[in-house]
Design an enzyme around this catalytic site. Structure first.
Site, short mmCIF file in Angstrom:
data_model
loop_
_atom_site.label_atom_id
_atom_site.label_comp_id
_atom_site.label_asym_id
_atom_site.label_seq_id
_atom_site.Cartn_x
_atom_site.Cartn_y
_atom_site.Cartn_z
CG ASP A 9 -1.83 1.16 1.32
OD1 ASP A 9 -2.31 1.61 0.26
OD2 ASP A 9 -2.08 1.64 2.44
CG ASP A 11 -1.61 7.55 1.42
OD1 ASP A 11 -0.54 8.01 1.02
OD2 ASP A 11 -2.71 7.92 1.01
#
Length: 225
Positions: A9, A11
């Site tokens: 991922d 963030d």
């Protein structure tokens, strides 16, 4: 046994753009005269832009006051604020241990991907000067189902040329862990506030990412299948 790919991922895993998202949503909320706090902002973690806007509008009891086209325009307005803010990012915004861990993966010949719902992932990775560390970056505009649906992780695995159980997914949000699990991958959670599915390996921060430790846990998981 070692994984063939790591899918990250963006963030909360590679960098933290939370403050920039918060400032952009706050700018929009202030213009509209809406209440927007850190508490509301926490509810936006791991969800797409339009869903985030819906959460803010619902919090203020004004969801029905805007048409779909107006909501789309507001979401785009927020994104313009955000794109201006992220240009100020530097390598200091890369989370601890990430650059070293990516270097280890490259040395081991392991493929890497980014599974982010952010349509600005390319820009963020370019500004941080780490875009070339990844073999595939998902195009969020082509992803029709947000996390916890496994679509984006399955897409990354497919584009990298592997099956789900060949891959490790790294996430910091519960919805992401659910998506990784549903995609048939081994999940590594970074400070995840668990409300349903637990990560296969739980870490407190990115500084704890350790290739050998992950391989050991991954091997035990594969052998149990």
């Amino acid at each position: 046994m070692q994984p063939k790919a790591f899918i990250f991922d963006l963030d909360g895993v590679l960098t933290s753009t939370d403050k920039y998202h918060f400032l952009a949503w706050k700018q929009l909320a202030d213009r509209l005269g809406l209440d927007f706090t850190e508490t509301v902002n926490e509810k936006l973690k791991g969800v797409d832009r339009l869903t985030s806007l819906e959460i803010i509008l619902a919090h203020n009891g004004v969801s029905d006051k805007f048409s779909d086209s107006e909501k789309a325009a507001l979401a785009n307005e927020k994104n313009e604020y955000y794109k201006t803010l992220i240009l100020k990012m530097t390598k200091a915004d890369i989370l601890p241990g990430i650059e070293n861990f990516l270097a280890v993966l490259r040395e081991k010949g392991i493929k890497t991907g980014v599974a982010s719902v952010s349509k600005n992932a390319d820009t963020v990775l370019s500004v941080l000067n780490i875009k070339n560390r990844f073999d595939y970056i998902a195009d969020a505009a082509k992803v029709t189902k947000p996390k916890p649906d496994p679509e984006i992780f399955a897409l990354c695995a497919s584009e990298l040329g592997f099956e789900g159980n060949d891959c490790v997914g790294v996430e910091d949000a519960q919805s992401g862990i659910e998506a990784i699990t549903a995609a048939g991958m081994f999940s590594v959670g970074i400070g995840v506030e668990v409300t349903s599915v637990h990560p296969r390996l739980e870490l407190g921060s990115t500084a704890e990412l350790d290739f050998e430790k992950i391989c050991e846990a991954y091997t035990a998981w594969r052998n149990s299948q």
